[in-house]
Design a protein around this motif. Sequence first.
Motif, PDB file in Angstrom:
ATOM      1  N   THR A 296       0.765  -1.253  -0.059  1.00 51.61           N
ATOM      2  CA  THR A 296      -0.017   0.078   0.090  1.00 51.61           C
ATOM      3  C   THR A 296       0.812   1.319  -0.254  1.00 51.61           C
ATOM      4  N   GLU A 297       0.224   2.382  -0.310  1.00 55.66           N
ATOM      5  CA  GLU A 297       0.721   3.430  -0.102  1.00 55.66           C
ATOM      6  C   GLU A 297       1.049   4.200   1.384  1.00 55.66           C
ATOM      7  N   THR A 298       0.335   3.502   2.319  1.00 52.06           N
ATOM      8  CA  THR A 298       0.079   4.241   3.612  1.00 52.06           C
ATOM      9  C   THR A 298       1.273   4.024   4.673  1.00 52.06           C
ATOM     10  N   ASP A 299       1.186   4.897   5.802  1.00 51.53           N
ATOM     11  CA  ASP A 299       2.051   4.947   6.722  1.00 51.53           C
ATOM     12  C   ASP A 299       1.824   3.753   7.745  1.00 51.53           C
ATOM     13  N   THR A 300       0.512   3.615   7.847  1.00 53.81           N
ATOM     14  CA  THR A 300       0.011   2.362   8.608  1.00 53.81           C
ATOM     15  C   THR A 300       0.693   1.093   8.325  1.00 53.81           C
ATOM     16  N   GLU A 301       1.036   0.558   7.123  1.00 57.14           N
ATOM     17  CA  GLU A 301       1.622  -0.482   6.770  1.00 57.14           C
ATOM     18  C   GLU A 301       3.045  -0.535   7.387  1.00 57.14           C
ATOM     19  N   ILE A 302       3.677   0.475   7.878  1.00 54.02           N
ATOM     20  CA  ILE A 302       4.854   0.300   8.516  1.00 54.02           C
ATOM     21  C   ILE A 302       4.454  -0.269   9.933  1.00 54.02           C
ATOM     22  N   VAL A 303       3.357   0.170  10.682  1.00 52.20           N
ATOM     23  CA  VAL A 303       3.251  -0.428  11.941  1.00 52.20           C
ATOM     24  C   VAL A 303       2.887  -1.983  11.770  1.00 52.20           C
ATOM     25  N   LEU A 304       2.273  -2.174  10.741  1.00 49.71           N
ATOM     26  CA  LEU A 304       2.049  -3.649  10.368  1.00 49.71           C
ATOM     27  C   LEU A 304       3.123  -4.297  10.251  1.00 49.71           C
ATOM     28  N   HIS A 305       4.015  -4.032   9.507  1.00 46.26           N
ATOM     29  CA  HIS A 305       5.157  -4.849   9.273  1.00 46.26           C
ATOM     30  C   HIS A 305       6.262  -4.743  10.347  1.00 46.26           C
ATOM     31  N   LEU A 306       6.248  -3.607  11.113  1.00 46.66           N
ATOM     32  CA  LEU A 306       7.250  -3.714  12.478  1.00 46.66           C
ATOM     33  C   LEU A 306       6.775  -4.726  13.128  1.00 46.66           C
ATOM     34  N   VAL A 307       5.620  -4.683  13.670  1.00 45.47           N
ATOM     35  CA  VAL A 307       4.898  -5.723  14.561  1.00 45.47           C
ATOM     36  C   VAL A 307       5.167  -7.129  14.050  1.00 45.47           C
ATOM     37  N   ASP A 308       4.752  -7.420  12.855  1.00 53.50           N
ATOM     38  CA  ASP A 308       4.899  -8.609  12.100  1.00 53.50           C
ATOM     39  C   ASP A 308       6.179  -9.169  12.096  1.00 53.50           C
ATOM     40  N   SER A 309       7.376  -8.136  11.953  1.00 49.96           N
ATOM     41  CA  SER A 309       8.712  -8.560  12.091  1.00 49.96           C
ATOM     42  C   SER A 309       9.029  -9.066  13.514  1.00 49.96           C
ATOM     43  N   TYR A 310       8.614  -8.691  14.468  1.00 50.57           N
ATOM     44  CA  TYR A 310       8.760  -9.160  15.860  1.00 50.57           C
ATOM     45  C   TYR A 310       8.141 -10.408  15.979  1.00 50.57           C
ATOM     46  N   LEU A 311       6.820 -10.665  15.389  1.00 47.76           N
ATOM     47  CA  LEU A 311       6.123 -12.058  15.579  1.00 47.76           C
ATOM     48  C   LEU A 311       7.002 -13.201  14.866  1.00 47.76           C
ATOM     49  N   ALA A 312       7.534 -12.665  13.672  1.00 43.47           N
ATOM     50  CA  ALA A 312       8.201 -13.672  13.058  1.00 43.47           C
ATOM     51  C   ALA A 312       9.206 -14.144  13.618  1.00 43.47           C
ATOM     52  N   ARG A 313       9.908 -13.671  14.694  1.00 44.09           N
ATOM     53  CA  ARG A 313      10.895 -14.017  15.430  1.00 44.09           C
ATOM     54  C   ARG A 313      10.534 -14.898  16.785  1.00 44.09           C
ATOM     55  N   GLY A 314       9.107 -14.979  16.722  1.00 46.39           N
ATOM     56  CA  GLY A 314       8.741 -15.857  17.788  1.00 46.39           C
ATOM     57  C   GLY A 314       8.252 -15.196  19.026  1.00 46.39           C
ATOM     58  N   ILE A 315       8.327 -13.607  19.031  1.00 47.94           N
ATOM     59  CA  ILE A 315       8.160 -12.806  20.066  1.00 47.94           C
ATOM     60  C   ILE A 315       6.481 -12.759  20.339  1.00 47.94           C
ATOM     61  N   SER A 316       5.925 -12.827  21.527  1.00 49.36           N
ATOM     62  CA  SER A 316       4.442 -12.829  21.771  1.00 49.36           C
ATOM     63  C   SER A 316       4.083 -11.404  21.042  1.00 49.36           C
ATOM     64  N   PRO A 317       2.586 -11.688  20.809  1.00 52.82           N
ATOM     65  CA  PRO A 317       1.957 -10.427  20.297  1.00 52.82           C
ATOM     66  C   PRO A 317       1.965  -9.192  21.372  1.00 52.82           C
ATOM     67  N   VAL A 318       2.004  -9.506  22.793  1.00 58.32           N
ATOM     68  CA  VAL A 318       2.230  -8.372  23.285  1.00 58.32           C
ATOM     69  C   VAL A 318       3.313  -7.564  23.575  1.00 58.32           C
TER      70      VAL A 318
END
Length: 608
Positions: free
Chosen positions: A120-142
């Motif tokens: 997308t063209e949005t700044d929101t997608e930054i937040v999405l991928h930032l959180v997702d990058s931590y989840l991909a490493r096995g870190i809990s959602p919280v």
Amino acid sequence: MCGIVGILGRAPVAEQLVDSLKRLEYRGYDSAGVATLEGEHIERRRAEGKLKNLEARLRAEPLAGHTGIGHTRWATHGKPTENNAHPHATDRVAVVHNGIIENFRELREELEKKGAVFKTETDTEIVLHLVDSYLARGISPVEAVKASLSRLRGAFALGFIFAGDANLMIGARNGPPLAIGYGKGEMYLGSDAIALGPFTDTISYLEDGDWVVLTRDGAVIYDKHNAVVDREAIKHSASTSLVDKANYRHFMAKEIHEQPEVVGHTLARYVDMATERIALPVKLPFDFKDIQRISIVACGTASYAGYVGKYWIERFGRLPVELDVASEFRYREAPLRKGDLAIFISQSGETADTLAALRYAKAEGVHTLSVVNVATSTIARESETVLQTLAGPEIGVASTKAFTCQLMVLAAIAVAAGKARGELSDADENRLVKGLVEIPRLMAAALSTEPQIEKLAREIAKHKDVVYLGRGTSYPLALEGALKLKEISYIHAEGYAAGELKHGPIALIDENMPVVVIAPHDKVFEKTVSNMQEVAARGGNIILMTDARGAAEATVDSLVTIVLPDMASAFTPMVYAVPVQLLAYHTAVVMGTDVDQPRNLAKSVTVE
């Protein structure tokens, strides 16, 4: 103002999400969407335009999940397309977002280097991928959200759901409002009480910097230091009301606190965030290079916004600007050059004197441009060009958020004029736009001065007269500060250009006179300090509103110094308006006046 809704329910939530979003339509939007957990995975339905388009999509492709988030979006970064509509999602997480992420470029570059693919063209997608990058490493959602929030800079509200965890939702607030709703075996998240009205009458409001972990058993709230805190659960009656005071005592207080959000959305309408350029939402029927003079016409607070706009247009566009009070302009038969420009500013778009002035200008053959909050108003309909502010409904008679949104539009006009006339380079435009993008965050920071101002108000309330001083763009803000204090506290106040002090007003100064000095550390700061010395020498009680550098370099003792965040000097009035408004508001509360409906005043003056 974008709308956020989240439900941890006991039955399918898609229909409830849409119904709740309908209650947020008053905030304005250009696309909408919902996401729910269907088994272990996330499913989304999104649509451009009105909610009826989303409803049609859901009828064709229903969702059955009991956990979901919904969103109505005003386009900021990126066009109002279905692809840019919220919620945004990966296989692991979905997010809805209200606000502006200021450091999205640097975060995007970092994430792209790590393999993130942006769709997308949005700044929101930054937040999405930032959180997702931590989840991909096995870190809990919280922990993933906690780590991500520490990386974000800007004013924002967020809501998250996570694949594989139907009993978890996380929200966060830094500027725009966010409320928690409490149900029986259900929990809710929403932009305001109105959104949650059909589901619960018990809510808590997150404070700036708070984030919350929701399960169906309740909520755990963390503050900006990640410490567990309690936020009062209150009863509300927003089930049928269209506009609610939230947890504020008065509408005016709520509207002051809404400014980071609404100014941010107004900003997004007039700026291309990706290129850091001004992008007016309409094509102007004139070229600023052909304009020889601009007339700005308005009444009351809107006229002070126009006064600040005069400074900006003359500075950045090198265009002479004449400012007129509408009630005088309409009768003095001002000579206007055919082909020049007249700008009319009004919150309601129905102000009688401003409307009459508009009609006079049209008859004289000048281009007419209106800056209004109501796009369907008479002034908007009769203007050649309309630039709308996105303040949302303003209930308090004393204008607050409409004023600062007007300033944002006028700043965009000034920079656009400078660029069109060759007075500003591309680099100049980028620098100024970067300054504008910071304003919502800085306004949110300015709100943190409220406890100090509330205490100060008890002292101001003991006096019968107050003087406000300022130089440059702080002079119109001094006029506005005096007007605010007069109209809601009934204390006599006058605003003056600080350099005019010795030309008469200094006769008013004695040990009983509070003097509010609005003085960011800019090129005229030293001159303002010399005026403060003149006040101090005569026993005046100085209340200084400045930044950290100004506080350090002020050589005069003040009764109180209100320290505001450091910022570039170009657009300080939008941030310094916050403590000016808060001082008037809290003084009026101490005085026991009717803050939202002060005596003898009306919200829209539709008769002469």
